[in-house]
Design an enzyme around this catalytic site. Structure first.
Site, mmCIF file in Angstrom:
data_model
loop_
_atom_site.group_PDB
_atom_site.id
_atom_site.type_symbol
_atom_site.label_atom_id
_atom_site.label_comp_id
_atom_site.label_asym_id
_atom_site.label_seq_id
_atom_site.Cartn_x
_atom_site.Cartn_y
_atom_site.Cartn_z
ATOM 1 N N ARG A 95 1.023 -1.622 -0.467
ATOM 2 C CA ARG A 95 -0.251 -0.117 -0.270
ATOM 3 C C ARG A 95 0.892 0.899 0.080
ATOM 4 N NH1 ARG A 95 -3.644 -2.736 3.460
ATOM 5 N NH2 ARG A 95 -4.194 -3.989 2.699
ATOM 6 N N LYS A 123 3.376 11.561 -11.064
ATOM 7 C CA LYS A 123 3.153 10.714 -11.643
ATOM 8 C C LYS A 123 3.363 9.276 -12.293
ATOM 9 C CE LYS A 123 -0.299 13.778 -14.402
ATOM 10 N NZ LYS A 123 -0.360 14.195 -16.159
ATOM 11 N N GLU A 161 11.297 19.678 -23.557
ATOM 12 C CA GLU A 161 10.324 19.520 -22.739
ATOM 13 C C GLU A 161 10.711 21.340 -21.961
ATOM 14 O OE1 GLU A 161 7.549 18.128 -22.108
ATOM 15 O OE2 GLU A 161 8.069 16.093 -22.687
ATOM 16 N N LYS A 172 7.840 23.490 -12.414
ATOM 17 C CA LYS A 172 6.858 22.016 -12.556
ATOM 18 C C LYS A 172 6.089 22.067 -11.178
ATOM 19 C CE LYS A 172 5.768 18.049 -13.822
ATOM 20 N NZ LYS A 172 5.458 15.968 -14.913
ATOM 21 N N GLU A 216 -4.196 17.879 -11.880
ATOM 22 C CA GLU A 216 -4.465 17.604 -12.859
ATOM 23 C C GLU A 216 -5.928 18.557 -13.182
ATOM 24 O OE1 GLU A 216 -2.139 16.173 -16.456
ATOM 25 O OE2 GLU A 216 -3.939 16.608 -17.687
ATOM 26 N N ARG A 264 -2.068 22.595 -14.011
ATOM 27 C CA ARG A 264 -1.499 21.708 -14.570
ATOM 28 C C ARG A 264 -1.368 21.095 -16.263
ATOM 29 N NH1 ARG A 264 1.144 16.284 -10.917
ATOM 30 N NH2 ARG A 264 2.216 15.737 -12.537
ATOM 31 N N ASN A 278 0.916 20.126 -20.629
ATOM 32 C CA ASN A 278 0.605 19.525 -22.197
ATOM 33 C C ASN A 278 0.862 20.187 -23.848
ATOM 34 O OD1 ASN A 278 -0.199 17.496 -20.570
ATOM 35 N ND2 ASN A 278 -2.300 17.945 -20.227
ATOM 36 N N HIS A 291 1.659 18.155 -26.701
ATOM 37 C CA HIS A 291 1.951 17.056 -26.469
ATOM 38 C C HIS A 291 -0.138 16.133 -27.041
ATOM 39 C CE1 HIS A 291 4.857 17.648 -23.462
ATOM 40 N NE2 HIS A 291 5.057 16.398 -23.153
ATOM 41 N N HIS A 314 1.807 13.638 -29.176
ATOM 42 C CA HIS A 314 0.974 11.630 -28.645
ATOM 43 C C HIS A 314 0.764 11.680 -30.408
ATOM 44 C CE1 HIS A 314 0.731 12.702 -24.094
ATOM 45 N NE2 HIS A 314 2.221 12.154 -24.454
ATOM 46 N N HIS A 362 9.896 11.406 -28.057
ATOM 47 C CA HIS A 362 8.369 12.218 -27.460
ATOM 48 C C HIS A 362 9.477 13.472 -27.784
ATOM 49 C CE1 HIS A 362 5.394 13.019 -24.299
ATOM 50 N NE2 HIS A 362 6.872 13.798 -23.894
#
Ligand code: NAD
Ligand code: ZN
Length: 357
Positions: free
Chosen positions: A118, A140, A182, A224, A234, A238, A242, A245, A249, A262
C-alpha cells in the site's frame, strides 16, 4: 548544488541538482535511507551508474531489478517482476524503492513504490534530461497497457529527487535534445523571462555547458513544482504542461513510438499549437517566430510528419486528455502564457496541420 522545494504539505520534498551527486548519494540526503532498498534500473544505465550508487549504500539490504530497456517494458509484466523480487526477498513496508534511470524506469519504479504494501518510500535519480526536468517531478507514476500509454498508474510523490547532471554525458544527442523540448515548453507556457534566457543561451545549451544546464534544469523543476503544488491532480493549471502533447502523442502513435523521440514530437506539436493560436488570433506573429526560432536553434524539428487528417483526428481523440469527445488544445497566447481552448473548428485545425507538416 541547487535545491528546489516541491510544496505539497506533508508530502513535500526537495529536488537536488548538481555535479557528482551520485557518488555522494547517501551523504547528500537529509533523510536516512531505508534498510531494505530495491534499485530499479536497466542495463544501459547500470553499466555506468549502478556501481557509483552501490558504493555509497554499504550496510543496506539491496535488491536490484534490471528491467529491459525500452518503453514497451514499462508494462504490467515488468511491474509483476519487481513485485516478485520484493516479495521473494522478504521486503517489508519499511523498504524503499530507488529509480535509477530515465522516465521509463522512473514511472515504473514510482508505480511499484506506490502499490507495494500500500505504498513504500520512493526515491528518484533521473538520468535523462527529460526525466530530470519532467517525469521525476510531480508524482505521476504509470505503466502502459497494450491499448494505450500510461493507462495504469497513480499520483505518488517521492521522498527526494537527486539530479546529477554528470549523468547526461552518456546520453545520446537525440535524447538530450528531446529533453530540451520540454524545457522550451516551460518558458512558453509560464515564464517569459526564462524563455528569453533560453534564447540567449542556445550556444551553451547545445554544448551542454554545466552551469547553463544546472540553471535550465533548476528553473524547469521550479516551474513544474509550482504548477504541481497549485494543481497536483490536473484539474486545471497542470493541463498547461501538455502544450504540444496532443499533437505530439499523435505523431508518436502514428510512427509507432520509433521514428520520433517524445521530445521531437512535442517540439513539432508546440509549433502546431502555436500556429493554431496565431491563426485564431490569440498569439502574435512575432511570438510565433520566436518560439520557432528557439526550437530551431536547439536542433529540434519544427515540422510534423505528413499523414491524413482522419489519422490525426483518430490519434488525437484517443489521447486520454480528451474530455466529452471534444478536443482541447493548450495554446500559447503570448510568450510565458497559455490557455486551454476547446472551441476550434476541425477545419481550422486540419488546415494548420497541413501547413505545419
Ligand atoms: N511521470 C510523468 O510525469 C512523465 C512525464 C513525462 C514523460 N513521462 C514518461 O517518461 C518516459 C520517457 O522518458 P525518457 O525520455 O527518459 O526515456 P527512457 O527512460 O526510455 O530513456 C531514454 C533512453 O536513454 C537511456 N538512458 C537513460 N539514462 C541514460 C544515461 N544517463 N546515459 C545513457 N543512456 C541513458 C535509456 O536506457 C533509454 O534507452 C515515457 O514513458 C513517458 O511516458 C512521464
Ligand atoms: Zn512530455
Amino acid at each position: 548544488m541547487a535545491e528546489v522545494n516541491v510544496s505539497l504539505g506533508e508530502r513535500s520534498y526537495t529536488i537536488y541538482i548538481g555535479n557528482a551527486l551520485l557518488s555522494n548519494y547517501v551523504e547528500n540526503l537529509p533523510h536516512k535511507l531505508n534498510q531494505q532498498l530495491l534499485i530499479i534500473t536497466n542495463p544501459t544505465i547500470s553499466q555506468y551508474y549502478l556501481k557509483p550508487l552501490l558504493n555509497t549504500l554499504s550496510g543496506h539490504q539491496i535488491e536490484i531489478f534490471e528491467m529491459r530497456d525500452g518503453e514497451q517494458f514499462k508494462s504490467l509484466d515488468s511491474y509483476a517482476e519487481a513485485m516478485d523480487i520484493l516479495i521473494n526477498a522478504g521486503f517489508n513496508r519499511d523498504c524503499g524503492i530507488i529509480a535509477l534511470g530515465g522516465g521509463v524506469v522512473g514511472d515504473l519504479a514510482g508505480f511499484v513504490a506506490s502499490t507495494f504494501q500500500r505504498g513504500v518510500d520512493s526515491y528518484q535519480i533521473p538520468t535523462t534530461l527529460l526525466s530530470q526536468v519532467d517525469s521525476s517531478v510531480g508524482g505521476k507514476t504509470a505503466v502502459n497497457h497494450p491499448q494505450g500509454k500510461n493507462l495504469i498508474g497513480t499520483f505518488y510523490q517521492p521522498k527526494s529527487v537527486v539530479i546529477d547532471i554528470d549523468c547526461l554525458q552518456t546520453l545520446t544527442e537525440r535524447d538530450y535534445r528531446s529533453g530540451l523540448a520540454e524545457i522550451v515548453k516551460y518558458g512558453v507556457i509560464y515564464d517569459a523571462d526564462f524563455f528569453q534566457w533560453l534564447e540567449r543561451h542556445t550556444a551553451e545549451l547545445n554544448q551542454q555547458d554545466p552551469a547553463t544546464l544546472t540553471y535550465a534544469i533548476q528553473r524547469s523543476c521550479e516551474i513544474k513544482a509550482e504548477v504541481v503544488a497549485l494543481d497536483e491532480r490536473e484539474k486545471g493549471l497542470r493541463a498547461l504542461l501538455n502544450l504540444g502533447h496532443t499533437f505530439g502523442h499523435a505523431i508518436e502513435a502514428a510512427t509507432e513510438y520509433g521514428a520520433w523521440t517524445h521530445g521531437e514530437a512535442v517540439a513539432a506539436g508546440i509549433i502546431i499549437a502555436s500556429k493554431l493560436s496565431e491563426v485564431t488570433q490569440r498569439l502574435n506573429s512575432s511570438d510565433f517566430r520566436r518560439i520557432k526560432d528557439l526550437l530551431l536553434a536547439l536542433g529540434l524539428p519544427t515540422k510534423g510528419p505528413q499523414m491524413p487528417w482522419q489519422d490525426w483526428l483518430d490519434y488525437m481523440q484517443r489521447d486520454k486528455k480528451v474530455k466529452d469527445g471534444q478536443l482541447h488544445f493548450v495554446l500559447p497566447v503570448a510568450i510565458g502564457q497559455a490557455e486551454v481552448v476547446s472551441t476550434i473548428e476541425h477545419d481550422t485545425v486540419a488546415a494548420v496541420i497541413t501547413e505545419c507538416c
